[in-house]
Design an enzyme around this catalytic site. Structure first.
Site, PDB file in Angstrom:
ATOM      1  N   LEU A  33      -9.327  12.554   9.542  1.00  0.00           N
ATOM      2  CA  LEU A  33      -8.389  12.698  10.687  1.00  0.00           C
ATOM      3  C   LEU A  33      -8.811  11.851  11.889  1.00  0.00           C
ATOM      4  CD1 LEU A  33      -7.668  16.552  10.418  1.00  0.00           C
ATOM      5  CD2 LEU A  33      -6.345  14.655   9.458  1.00  0.00           C
ATOM      6  N   ASP A  58     -15.327  13.751   5.659  1.00  0.00           N
ATOM      7  CA  ASP A  58     -15.753  12.434   6.115  1.00  0.00           C
ATOM      8  C   ASP A  58     -16.639  11.834   5.027  1.00  0.00           C
ATOM      9  OD1 ASP A  58     -16.610  11.059   9.299  1.00  0.00           O
ATOM     10  OD2 ASP A  58     -17.023  10.242   7.300  1.00  0.00           O
ATOM     11  N   PHE A  81      -8.216   4.548   0.331  1.00  0.00           N
ATOM     12  CA  PHE A  81      -7.715   3.896   1.552  1.00  0.00           C
ATOM     13  C   PHE A  81      -8.673   4.095   2.722  1.00  0.00           C
ATOM     14  CE2 PHE A  81      -3.531   2.727   0.191  1.00  0.00           C
ATOM     15  CZ  PHE A  81      -3.098   3.702  -0.693  1.00  0.00           C
ATOM     16  N   SER A 125      -7.567  -6.740   1.186  1.00  0.00           N
ATOM     17  CA  SER A 125      -6.704  -7.416   2.164  1.00  0.00           C
ATOM     18  C   SER A 125      -6.716  -8.927   1.958  1.00  0.00           C
ATOM     19  CB  SER A 125      -7.208  -7.100   3.580  1.00  0.00           C
ATOM     20  OG  SER A 125      -6.573  -7.924   4.535  1.00  0.00           O
ATOM     21  N   TYR A 150     -14.558  -6.557   9.928  1.00  0.00           N
ATOM     22  CA  TYR A 150     -13.573  -5.822   9.114  1.00  0.00           C
ATOM     23  C   TYR A 150     -13.293  -6.604   7.827  1.00  0.00           C
ATOM     24  CZ  TYR A 150      -9.064  -4.808   7.152  1.00  0.00           C
ATOM     25  OH  TYR A 150      -8.058  -4.562   6.250  1.00  0.00           O
ATOM     26  N   LYS A 154     -14.200  -5.921   3.528  1.00  0.00           N
ATOM     27  CA  LYS A 154     -13.301  -5.984   2.368  1.00  0.00           C
ATOM     28  C   LYS A 154     -13.902  -6.907   1.298  1.00  0.00           C
ATOM     29  CE  LYS A 154     -10.235  -3.125   3.778  1.00  0.00           C
ATOM     30  NZ  LYS A 154     -10.166  -1.803   3.139  1.00  0.00           N
ATOM     31  N   ASN A 200      -1.151  -4.631  15.839  1.00  0.00           N
ATOM     32  CA  ASN A 200      -0.301  -5.384  14.914  1.00  0.00           C
ATOM     33  C   ASN A 200       1.076  -5.669  15.519  1.00  0.00           C
ATOM     34  OD1 ASN A 200      -1.867  -3.437  12.429  1.00  0.00           O
ATOM     35  ND2 ASN A 200      -2.195  -5.619  12.704  1.00  0.00           N
TER      36      ASN A 200
END
Ligand code: WQD
Length: 339
Positions: A33, A58, A81, A125, A150, A154, A200
């Protein structure tokens, strides 16, 4: 069949939970969350009529991860995800990103390694390609030095999975390299919920459209493209969600060609920032307030997918146009503001 969706209350995760339920899977969601809310569970339930199982967890707490898998030995597959995803934030807080995106992946894979059969879908990504030399971008385009921590998480994540799958043949994995997910479910019960100022393009556009933001800044119109603005492959989030279900079924049905595969998930069409703005103005029936400012550091000029592998091997193809995706984003934004 029970499927674990980590980060299942997030933007792409929640849309994937809906598509999994639509295909008859039982879903259990874990989410800490940190970048989502329990309201999303209600949104999913409003769409499918079936409330997914949920546990706040977590993934950085490895003992809790182990305890969770002991409690749920019947998990038949995982779609992962849960991760931090803000490019700019990752530059300022690299250790937060390496812990939250890498350590958690290792703890998850250690649990999957103990299972007899573990289909695993990883959220990757197109960032891994950086500025590709050739367009459209195929899966065998070279992975380039990431422009941000980031993007690096990935790239490293994919390598960790690949190395793990070489040893643990029971783990069958697919990395889905997303292009630019936009839009919302047609019901407008779930959608993108950026916290704070949207990084974004599309959420910033729709928030400007409803008056939350004063004006959109277009980061540069002096790029070597037709209209001078950057080009991206904007894919409807529901098309993207469906790609996850197709990829998972590929592994469950043992149709994979090796126990580690990679697919680009995009529309195959590039759209410039100005074209996206035009799309908004068309679907909203009103002009958007924007101005051209300096380039944003780290932006690539153009990135859009070669989708042949996903179309031919995965048997999946994006269906929605930019206007349809933008229309769904705009409907969602208006509904969220009504609340
Ligand atoms: C798109 C275009 C901006 C905002 C990032 C991540 C990628 C994925 C999607 C997580 C660019 C321009 C944007 C604004 C603008 N994230 N823009 N004004 O950078 O392609 O991809 O988000 O998975 O991994 O790298 O998406 O929407 O930020 O930018 O002009 O206020 O819109 O310059 O050309 P990006 P974006």
């Amino acid at each position: 069949m029970k499927i674990l969706v980590t980060g299942g209350l997030g933007f792409i995760g929640s849309h994937t939970v809906v598509e999994l339920q639509n295909k008859g899977f039982e879903v259990i969601v874990i989410d800490n969350l940190s970048n989502s809310s329990l309201d999303v569970l209600d949104g999913i339930t409003a769409i499918t009529g079936e409330k997914p199982l949920f546990q706040k967890l977590d993934l950085r707490e490895k003992n809790n991860v182990s305890a969770f898998f002991k409690e749920h030995p019947d998990i038949a597959g995982v779609i992962h995800f849960a991760a931090s995803k803000a490019v700019g934030e990752s530059v300022e807080k690299p250790l937060l990103y390496y812990e939250n995106n890498i350590s958690t992946l290792v703890y998850l894979l250690k649990e999957l390694a103990t299972k007899e059969n573990a289909p695993f879908i990883f959220s990757s990504s197109c960032t891994v390609y950086g500025q590709a030399d050739k367009l459209p971008i195929t899966e065998d385009a070279p992975v380039k030095k990431a422009e941000s921590p980031y993007g690096n998480t990935k790239q490293i994540g994919e390598e960790i999975i690949q190395d793990t799958c070489k040893v643990h043949q029971n783990i069958k994995a697919i990395s889905l390299r997303y292009f630019n997910p936009i839009g919302a479910h047609e019901s407008a019960n779930i959608g993108e919920l950026p916290i704070g100022v949207p990084q974004n393009l599309v959420p910033f556009i729709t928030q400007t459209g409803v008056g939350i933001r004063e004006q959109l800044s277009v980061f540069g119109d002096d790029y070597p493209t037709e209209d001078g603005t950057c080009i991206r492959d904007y894919i409807h989030v529901v098309d993207l969600a469906k790609a996850h279900v197709v990829a998972l079924e590929r592994l469950i049905d043992n149709k994979n060609k090796s126990n580690y595969e990679v697919f680009n998930v995009g529309t195959g069409t590039g759209s410039s920032v100005l074209e996206v703005i035009n799309s908004f103005e068309k679907v909203a029936g009103k002009p958007l307030n924007y101005k051209i400012v300096n380039r944003r550091p780290g932006d690539v000029i153009a990135a859009y997918a070669d989708t042949a592998k996903a179309n031919d091997e995965l048997g999946w193809k994006a269906k929605s146009s930019l206007d349809e995706a933008m229309d769904s984003a705009w409907k969602w934004e208006q509904k969220v503001r009504e609340k």
